[in-house]
Design an enzyme around this catalytic site. Structure first.
Site, PDB file in Angstrom:
ATOM      1  N   LYS A 163      88.857 -31.713 -41.757  1.00 39.61           N
ATOM      2  CA  LYS A 163      87.995 -32.390 -42.432  1.00 39.61           C
ATOM      3  C   LYS A 163      88.098 -32.211 -44.014  1.00 39.61           C
ATOM      4  O   LYS A 163      88.030 -33.114 -44.619  1.00 39.61           O
ATOM      5  CB  LYS A 163      86.474 -31.901 -42.144  1.00 39.61           C
ATOM      6  CG  LYS A 163      86.140 -31.951 -40.664  1.00 39.61           C
ATOM      7  CD  LYS A 163      84.840 -31.501 -40.544  1.00 39.61           C
ATOM      8  CE  LYS A 163      84.424 -29.934 -40.862  1.00 39.61           C
ATOM      9  NZ  LYS A 163      85.085 -28.861 -39.904  1.00 39.61           N
ATOM     10  N   ARG A 223      89.399 -16.934 -47.099  1.00 37.81           N
ATOM     11  CA  ARG A 223      87.857 -16.803 -47.007  1.00 37.81           C
ATOM     12  C   ARG A 223      87.652 -15.800 -46.096  1.00 37.81           C
ATOM     13  O   ARG A 223      88.251 -15.441 -45.243  1.00 37.81           O
ATOM     14  CB  ARG A 223      87.561 -18.195 -46.340  1.00 37.81           C
ATOM     15  CG  ARG A 223      87.237 -19.217 -47.175  1.00 37.81           C
ATOM     16  CD  ARG A 223      86.880 -20.709 -46.758  1.00 37.81           C
ATOM     17  NE  ARG A 223      86.041 -20.794 -45.838  1.00 37.81           N
ATOM     18  CZ  ARG A 223      85.684 -21.764 -45.196  1.00 37.81           C
ATOM     19  NH1 ARG A 223      86.101 -22.787 -45.577  1.00 37.81           N
ATOM     20  NH2 ARG A 223      84.761 -21.715 -44.218  1.00 37.81           N
ATOM     21  N   ARG A 268      75.336 -30.721 -39.656  1.00 45.50           N
ATOM     22  CA  ARG A 268      75.741 -29.728 -38.597  1.00 45.50           C
ATOM     23  C   ARG A 268      74.830 -29.489 -37.427  1.00 45.50           C
ATOM     24  O   ARG A 268      75.293 -28.521 -36.673  1.00 45.50           O
ATOM     25  CB  ARG A 268      76.125 -28.412 -39.496  1.00 45.50           C
ATOM     26  CG  ARG A 268      77.624 -28.186 -39.557  1.00 45.50           C
ATOM     27  CD  ARG A 268      77.862 -26.793 -40.340  1.00 45.50           C
ATOM     28  NE  ARG A 268      79.014 -26.257 -40.204  1.00 45.50           N
ATOM     29  CZ  ARG A 268      79.994 -26.489 -40.928  1.00 45.50           C
ATOM     30  NH1 ARG A 268      79.851 -26.953 -42.035  1.00 45.50           N
ATOM     31  NH2 ARG A 268      81.028 -25.897 -40.864  1.00 45.50           N
ATOM     32  N   ARG A 273      94.626 -20.107 -43.156  1.00 47.21           N
ATOM     33  CA  ARG A 273      94.117 -20.793 -44.153  1.00 47.21           C
ATOM     34  C   ARG A 273      94.149 -20.035 -45.534  1.00 47.21           C
ATOM     35  O   ARG A 273      93.712 -18.868 -45.455  1.00 47.21           O
ATOM     36  CB  ARG A 273      92.824 -21.435 -44.136  1.00 47.21           C
ATOM     37  CG  ARG A 273      92.025 -22.205 -45.279  1.00 47.21           C
ATOM     38  CD  ARG A 273      90.954 -23.159 -44.554  1.00 47.21           C
ATOM     39  NE  ARG A 273      89.881 -22.742 -44.111  1.00 47.21           N
ATOM     40  CZ  ARG A 273      88.982 -23.252 -43.606  1.00 47.21           C
ATOM     41  NH1 ARG A 273      88.881 -24.546 -43.560  1.00 47.21           N
ATOM     42  NH2 ARG A 273      87.706 -22.539 -43.044  1.00 47.21           N
ATOM     43  N   ARG A 311      82.198 -18.729 -35.272  1.00 48.24           N
ATOM     44  CA  ARG A 311      81.816 -20.092 -35.938  1.00 48.24           C
ATOM     45  C   ARG A 311      82.046 -21.143 -34.775  1.00 48.24           C
ATOM     46  O   ARG A 311      81.363 -21.942 -34.829  1.00 48.24           O
ATOM     47  CB  ARG A 311      82.649 -20.191 -37.100  1.00 48.24           C
ATOM     48  CG  ARG A 311      82.182 -19.492 -38.349  1.00 48.24           C
ATOM     49  CD  ARG A 311      83.180 -19.185 -39.195  1.00 48.24           C
ATOM     50  NE  ARG A 311      83.601 -20.549 -39.819  1.00 48.24           N
ATOM     51  CZ  ARG A 311      84.875 -20.720 -40.623  1.00 48.24           C
ATOM     52  NH1 ARG A 311      85.785 -19.613 -40.361  1.00 48.24           N
ATOM     53  NH2 ARG A 311      85.360 -21.711 -40.865  1.00 48.24           N
TER      54      ARG A 311
HETATM   55  P1  ADP Z   1      84.664 -24.984 -42.215  1.00 45.36           P
HETATM   56  O1  ADP Z   1      85.683 -25.656 -43.384  1.00 45.36           O
HETATM   57  O2  ADP Z   1      85.224 -23.948 -41.396  1.00 45.36           O
HETATM   58  O3  ADP Z   1      84.405 -26.072 -41.169  1.00 45.36           O
HETATM   59  P2  ADP Z   1      82.719 -24.841 -44.107  1.00 45.36           P
HETATM   60  O4  ADP Z   1      83.453 -24.648 -45.519  1.00 45.36           O
HETATM   61  O5  ADP Z   1      82.056 -26.270 -44.214  1.00 45.36           O
HETATM   62  O6  ADP Z   1      83.777 -24.632 -42.978  1.00 45.36           O
HETATM   63  O7  ADP Z   1      81.319 -23.765 -44.069  1.00 45.36           O
HETATM   64  C1  ADP Z   1      81.343 -22.570 -44.182  1.00 45.36           C
HETATM   65  C2  ADP Z   1      79.991 -21.948 -43.989  1.00 45.36           C
HETATM   66  O8  ADP Z   1      79.258 -22.558 -44.876  1.00 45.36           O
HETATM   67  C3  ADP Z   1      79.619 -22.166 -42.604  1.00 45.36           C
HETATM   68  O9  ADP Z   1      80.181 -21.212 -41.556  1.00 45.36           O
HETATM   69  C4  ADP Z   1      78.134 -22.126 -42.714  1.00 45.36           C
HETATM   70  O10 ADP Z   1      77.621 -20.567 -42.623  1.00 45.36           O
HETATM   71  C5  ADP Z   1      77.922 -22.757 -44.045  1.00 45.36           C
HETATM   72  N1  ADP Z   1      77.485 -23.995 -44.148  1.00 45.36           N
HETATM   73  C6  ADP Z   1      78.421 -25.158 -44.429  1.00 45.36           C
HETATM   74  N2  ADP Z   1      77.882 -26.297 -44.295  1.00 45.36           N
HETATM   75  C7  ADP Z   1      76.431 -26.028 -43.754  1.00 45.36           C
HETATM   76  C8  ADP Z   1      75.408 -26.854 -43.102  1.00 45.36           C
HETATM   77  N3  ADP Z   1      75.512 -28.133 -43.272  1.00 45.36           N
HETATM   78  N4  ADP Z   1      74.486 -26.273 -42.578  1.00 45.36           N
HETATM   79  C9  ADP Z   1      74.616 -24.775 -42.391  1.00 45.36           C
HETATM   80  N5  ADP Z   1      75.402 -24.077 -42.946  1.00 45.36           N
HETATM   81  C10 ADP Z   1      76.511 -24.779 -43.484  1.00 45.36           C
HETATM   82  P1  ADP Z   2      88.067 -27.766 -42.078  1.00 44.93           P
HETATM   83  O1  ADP Z   2      87.576 -28.550 -43.515  1.00 44.93           O
HETATM   84  O2  ADP Z   2      87.386 -28.804 -41.009  1.00 44.93           O
HETATM   85  O3  ADP Z   2      87.510 -26.607 -41.861  1.00 44.93           O
HETATM   86  P2  ADP Z   2      90.820 -27.677 -43.500  1.00 44.93           P
HETATM   87  O4  ADP Z   2      90.851 -28.894 -44.092  1.00 44.93           O
HETATM   88  O5  ADP Z   2      90.330 -26.683 -44.417  1.00 44.93           O
HETATM   89  O6  ADP Z   2      89.585 -27.857 -42.200  1.00 44.93           O
HETATM   90  O7  ADP Z   2      92.131 -27.260 -42.664  1.00 44.93           O
HETATM   91  C1  ADP Z   2      92.093 -26.005 -41.937  1.00 44.93           C
HETATM   92  C2  ADP Z   2      93.522 -25.500 -42.132  1.00 44.93           C
HETATM   93  O8  ADP Z   2      94.175 -26.409 -41.365  1.00 44.93           O
HETATM   94  C3  ADP Z   2      93.935 -25.386 -43.608  1.00 44.93           C
HETATM   95  O9  ADP Z   2      94.778 -24.191 -43.911  1.00 44.93           O
HETATM   96  C4  ADP Z   2      94.949 -26.623 -43.530  1.00 44.93           C
HETATM   97  O10 ADP Z   2      96.077 -26.588 -44.475  1.00 44.93           O
HETATM   98  C5  ADP Z   2      95.341 -26.654 -42.301  1.00 44.93           C
HETATM   99  N1  ADP Z   2      95.607 -28.191 -41.590  1.00 44.93           N
HETATM  100  C6  ADP Z   2      94.859 -29.216 -42.293  1.00 44.93           C
HETATM  101  N2  ADP Z   2      95.180 -30.384 -41.741  1.00 44.93           N
HETATM  102  C7  ADP Z   2      96.355 -29.693 -40.773  1.00 44.93           C
HETATM  103  C8  ADP Z   2      97.129 -30.464 -39.732  1.00 44.93           C
HETATM  104  N3  ADP Z   2      96.968 -31.995 -39.810  1.00 44.93           N
HETATM  105  N4  ADP Z   2      98.233 -30.029 -39.391  1.00 44.93           N
HETATM  106  C9  ADP Z   2      98.134 -28.600 -39.528  1.00 44.93           C
HETATM  107  N5  ADP Z   2      97.248 -27.829 -40.396  1.00 44.93           N
HETATM  108  C10 ADP Z   2      96.467 -28.584 -40.938  1.00 44.93           C
END
Ligand code: ADP
Ligand code: ADP
Ligand code: ZN
Length: 215
Positions: free
Chosen positions: A13, A160, A88, A127, A171
């Protein structure tokens, strides 16, 4: 263009939202990034948010909704936004509906990124993120030129705290229990578009552009 990017942690995302937001010149609103910034600033609010994030739990709805309400109300959000990682929970989705209605805005699409659990685990544990500009790398799939420094800004790269394998598993459980119900919520409103989140980031970006423009 007002979009929600929905999907499990690691679905790509953030990577895709950054690309599309830059192309469209609209804000990328990532609640995870906002909460991590608050945590890094060391305020009482940030420290409390961090205690949830470090456990892989969700931060309480009213806290996150408050952040998003403030952000959506700013001038630059009028022309469009990409919401990444929000909503979420169903309660957050309902709150978003009310917020947009009050601002006289509508949500155009919810784009769901479908990725297998095995791939999510690989992505999250590899990541690395730039502390300065937020660019996201992957040790194997999109490696930085140097292990410690960001290619774009020379900022320090870090892992992270919640990307450890144990917290990632937690998660994914939280996602299945609390966020996956949003698929039905948005499907029933005719807003959901699912796309395959596996493949090269460029190919996925093309699919995202098509999904965002469809309708
Ligand atoms: P990811 O990229 O792995 O999907 P995020 O960076 O979006 O993770 O979120 C990291 C953490 O921040 C989540 O595990 C949660 O603890 C918190 N968080 C982020 N967005 C939300 C939300 N919309 N509601 C509740 N907690 C959130
Ligand atoms: P989210 O925001 O949904 O948690 P991220 O965009 O941070 O996901 O991506 C999670 C991990 O996967 C990062 O290390 C990123 O570089 C990698 N990644 C993102 N898109 C791809 C893809 N299409 N193929 C392989 N790895 C990817
Ligand atoms: Zn950087």
């Amino acid at each position: 263009m007002r979009l929600v990017f929905l999907g499990p942690p690691g679905a790509g995302k953030g990577t895709q939202a950054r690309t599309l937001a830059a192309e469209q010149g609209i804000p990328h609103i990532a609640t995870g990034d906002m909460l991590r910034e608050a945590a890094a600033s060391g305020t009482r609010f940030g420290i409390e948010a961090k205690s949830y994030m470090d456990q892989g739990a969700l931060v309480p709805d009213e806290v996150v909704v408050g952040l998003v309400a403030e952000r959506l109300g700013r001038e630059d959000a009028k022309k469009g936004v990409i919401l990444d990682g929000f909503p979420r929970t169903v309660a957050q989705a309902e709150a978003l509906e009310r917020l947009l209605k009050d601002l006289d805005l509508v949500l155009d699409r919810v784009i769901f990124f479908e990725v297998s659990e095995r791939e999510l685990l690989r992505r999250l544990t590899g990541r690395r993120v730039c502390r300065r500009c937020g660019t996201t790398y992957h040790l194997a799939f999109s490696p930085p030129r140097s292990l410690q420094r960001c290619d774009r800004c020379e900022g320090e790269l870090y892992q992270r705290a919640d990307d450890s394998e144990a917290t990632v598993r937690r998660r994914l459980e939280v996602y299945a229990a609390q966020t996956a119900p949003l698929l039905d919520y948005y499907r029933s409103r005719g807003l959901l578009i699912s796309l395959a989140g596996e493949g090269s980031p460029d190919a996925i970006a093309d699919a995202v552009r098509r999904a965002a423009a469809s309708g």
